[in-house]
Design a protein around this motif. Structure first.
Motif, PDB file in Angstrom:
ATOM      1  N   PHE A 255       3.540  -0.716   0.933  1.00 22.05           N
ATOM      2  CA  PHE A 255       3.607  -1.180  -0.641  1.00 22.05           C
ATOM      3  C   PHE A 255       4.903  -0.574  -1.215  1.00 22.05           C
ATOM      4  O   PHE A 255       5.582  -1.290  -1.886  1.00 22.05           O
ATOM      5  N   ALA A 256       5.363   0.716  -1.126  1.00 22.40           N
ATOM      6  CA  ALA A 256       6.598   1.190  -1.689  1.00 22.40           C
ATOM      7  C   ALA A 256       7.712   0.526  -1.112  1.00 22.40           C
ATOM      8  O   ALA A 256       8.650   0.210  -2.109  1.00 22.40           O
ATOM      9  N   ARG A 257       7.883   0.026  -0.005  1.00 23.66           N
ATOM     10  CA  ARG A 257       9.066  -0.696   0.612  1.00 23.66           C
ATOM     11  C   ARG A 257       8.933  -1.977  -0.083  1.00 23.66           C
ATOM     12  O   ARG A 257      10.221  -2.424  -0.435  1.00 23.66           O
ATOM     13  N   GLN A 258       7.778  -2.659  -0.180  1.00 25.32           N
ATOM     14  CA  GLN A 258       7.764  -4.045  -0.809  1.00 25.32           C
ATOM     15  C   GLN A 258       8.101  -3.930  -2.061  1.00 25.32           C
ATOM     16  O   GLN A 258       8.860  -4.736  -2.614  1.00 25.32           O
ATOM     17  N   VAL A 259       7.772  -2.970  -2.991  1.00 25.29           N
ATOM     18  CA  VAL A 259       8.115  -3.036  -4.240  1.00 25.29           C
ATOM     19  C   VAL A 259       9.722  -2.766  -4.485  1.00 25.29           C
ATOM     20  O   VAL A 259      10.372  -3.222  -5.430  1.00 25.29           O
ATOM     21  N   CYS A 260      10.071  -1.790  -3.691  1.00 21.12           N
ATOM     22  CA  CYS A 260      11.782  -1.613  -3.682  1.00 21.12           C
ATOM     23  C   CYS A 260      12.219  -2.866  -3.289  1.00 21.12           C
ATOM     24  O   CYS A 260      13.437  -3.296  -4.006  1.00 21.12           O
ATOM     25  N   ALA A 261      11.865  -3.615  -2.381  1.00 18.94           N
ATOM     26  CA  ALA A 261      12.698  -4.645  -1.840  1.00 18.94           C
ATOM     27  C   ALA A 261      12.679  -5.802  -3.320  1.00 18.94           C
ATOM     28  O   ALA A 261      13.724  -6.597  -3.545  1.00 18.94           O
ATOM     29  N   SER A 262      11.593  -5.839  -3.788  1.00 20.44           N
ATOM     30  CA  SER A 262      11.329  -6.821  -5.208  1.00 20.44           C
ATOM     31  C   SER A 262      12.293  -6.367  -6.028  1.00 20.44           C
ATOM     32  O   SER A 262      12.908  -7.563  -6.894  1.00 20.44           O
TER      33      SER A 262
END
Length: 151
Positions: A34-41
């Motif tokens: 989840f944290a990686r996905q948010v960061c990519a966004s």
């Protein structure tokens, strides 16, 4: 004949089963997904904001204690504090957020919009502003945004 499991062996087996169930229920095999996905966004968002004020951002996952963000987050802070102090600030702000959200939930209050803010002054009129809010409370994932301001 199979010997009866000891209390300690049962607790270890029970914990491994619980962890597997929690990962299945959460829909994530990677605690940081989840944290990686948010960061990519946010990286995409940042690339679309040409000519605008540049900010630093960091996403922190409490469960794994991992942090993901752009290089600007740490770069902006370098003039105001060392890396160890920055990590302490992030940790303390995260803990404060989790506590505020927990208190609001226990009181039956709305948790939307709960955030924390810090300002760090430097020589002259320069300051570093860091604000943070929870993106998710279970497991806790927080978003930090930093910007340098000159007055």
């Amino acid at each position: 004949e199979r010997p009866v499991a000891t209390e300690q062996e049962f607790q270890v087996f029970e914990r491994e089963g619980f962890d597997r169930i929690m990962k299945t229920v959460s829909g994530a095999n990677d605690d940081d997904a989840f944290a990686r996905q948010v960061c990519a966004s946010f990286e995409v968002l940042e690339s679309l904001s040409v000519g605008r004020e540049k900010i630093g951002f960091l996403v922190r996952c409490q469960q794994t204690m991992n942090q993901f963000g752009n290089k600007r987050f740490q770069g902006l802070a370098e003039s105001f504090m060392d890396v160890d102090t920055l990590h302490t600030v992030v940790r303390d702000m995260h803990i404060e957020l989790v506590n505020r959200v927990s208190e609001a939930q226990q009181a039956g209050n709305n948790t939307d919009g709960i955030s924390v803010y810090r300002q760090f002054k430097h020589d002259g009129d320069d300051a570093l502003e860091v604000s943070a809010s929870l993106l998710r409370d279970q497991p806790a994932v927080s978003l930090f945004v930093s910007r340098a301001v000159s007055k």
